[in-house]
Design a protein around this motif. Sequence first.
Motif, short mmCIF file in Angstrom:
data_model
loop_
_atom_site.label_atom_id
_atom_site.label_comp_id
_atom_site.label_asym_id
_atom_site.label_seq_id
_atom_site.Cartn_x
_atom_site.Cartn_y
_atom_site.Cartn_z
N ILE A 1 28.49 -4.38 5.24
CA ILE A 1 27.78 -4.07 3.93
C ILE A 1 28.34 -2.73 3.51
CG2 ILE A 1 25.54 -3.54 3.04
CD1 ILE A 1 24.20 -4.94 5.33
N ILE A 2 28.96 -2.76 2.30
CA ILE A 2 29.75 -2.03 1.72
C ILE A 2 29.22 -1.35 0.37
CG2 ILE A 2 32.22 -1.09 1.33
CD1 ILE A 2 32.90 -3.79 2.68
N LEU A 3 29.26 0.04 0.16
CA LEU A 3 28.61 0.62 -0.99
C LEU A 3 30.02 1.27 -1.70
CD1 LEU A 3 27.12 1.91 -3.42
CD2 LEU A 3 26.73 3.67 -1.67
N VAL A 4 30.27 0.81 -2.75
CA VAL A 4 31.66 1.07 -3.55
C VAL A 4 31.10 1.98 -4.91
CG1 VAL A 4 33.70 0.59 -4.55
CG2 VAL A 4 32.69 -0.77 -2.99
N LEU A 5 31.84 3.27 -4.89
CA LEU A 5 31.39 4.32 -5.81
C LEU A 5 32.96 4.01 -6.62
CD1 LEU A 5 29.59 7.03 -3.93
CD2 LEU A 5 28.67 5.06 -5.09
N GLY A 6 32.69 4.45 -7.87
CA GLY A 6 34.07 4.31 -8.81
C GLY A 6 34.70 2.83 -8.77
N ALA A 7 33.82 1.76 -8.85
CA ALA A 7 34.52 0.43 -8.32
C ALA A 7 35.24 -0.07 -9.45
CB ALA A 7 33.20 -0.56 -8.21
N THR A 8 35.07 0.51 -10.85
CA THR A 8 36.10 -0.03 -11.90
C THR A 8 37.41 0.43 -12.01
OG1 THR A 8 35.21 1.90 -13.33
CG2 THR A 8 34.02 -0.16 -13.33
N GLY A 9 37.68 1.51 -11.15
CA GLY A 9 39.12 2.07 -10.89
C GLY A 9 39.85 1.27 -9.99
N GLY A 10 41.27 1.29 -10.25
CA GLY A 10 42.19 0.54 -9.67
C GLY A 10 42.04 0.58 -8.15
N VAL A 11 41.84 1.88 -7.50
CA VAL A 11 41.88 1.80 -6.00
C VAL A 11 40.63 1.20 -5.35
CG1 VAL A 11 41.71 3.34 -4.00
CG2 VAL A 11 43.28 3.79 -5.56
#
Length: 255
Positions: free
Chosen positions: A5-15
């Motif tokens: 279960i993964i929280l992603v911050l800045g998800a719209t960026g390339g990395v």
Amino acid sequence: MSSKIILVLGATGGVAFSALRRSLAAGHTCIALCRNPSTLSSKFPDSKPPSNLYIIEGNAHSIPDLTRCLTLPNSTPVTHIISSIGSWPSLSSGFSLEDPQVCEKGMTSLLSAISAVRSTNNNLNNWYPRIVAVSSTGLSSVKRDVPLLYVPLYHVLLKQAHKDKKKMEDLLIGSSEEDWTIIRGTLYVDGKEGAKERVIRAGKEDPVKKVVEREELGYTITREDVGRWIFEQCVEEKQEKGEYEWKRRVASITY
């Protein structure tokens, strides 16, 4: 491999989007905190995100917003947090950052949110998600980790951004109880999704003991491949002799 279960911050960026896309394809459940959810939705075919992605509107500097994202609706906590937030230089302000403390404030809020969840849920007293923080080469206090050609660039044009990322790193390194990996990619360039995969080299540093365990210098890497490395080495990381290779380590990655 068990589901994460993964929280992603800045998800719209390339990395971050590269790591997110691969994690979703592998069947992991992902949560993305976005100021504008439609921006992330538009990156998927027909603007329809897959069913294993929760997109939550909010700000990565808000402790209440982050707290909401650290567990699923059924209270299951996240296992990984990928933070790739940042600020772009503004032409109107002489190429200074729009928010010169974006990374520092984001990590301060994230660590506070994690602590708040632990303190309010007895079942999560021993919950330590892997925090993967995207930083930059040129920040090592142990040994130069960039080619000499890059030193003037990093010390002049990127001075402000590096100061912010260094403070972010120091917050993680100083958090003795947390489980983290810091990703220092060399100079980022654009790359296409689906392009032929190149070999990624990874230097390895223990910033607590101030030891370089493996040195790798290079010039560029695509944001797409930084995300690929994060997915392969941090999300899908395998234990070796009961230990995770990149736990509480800095990875300096390049071609």
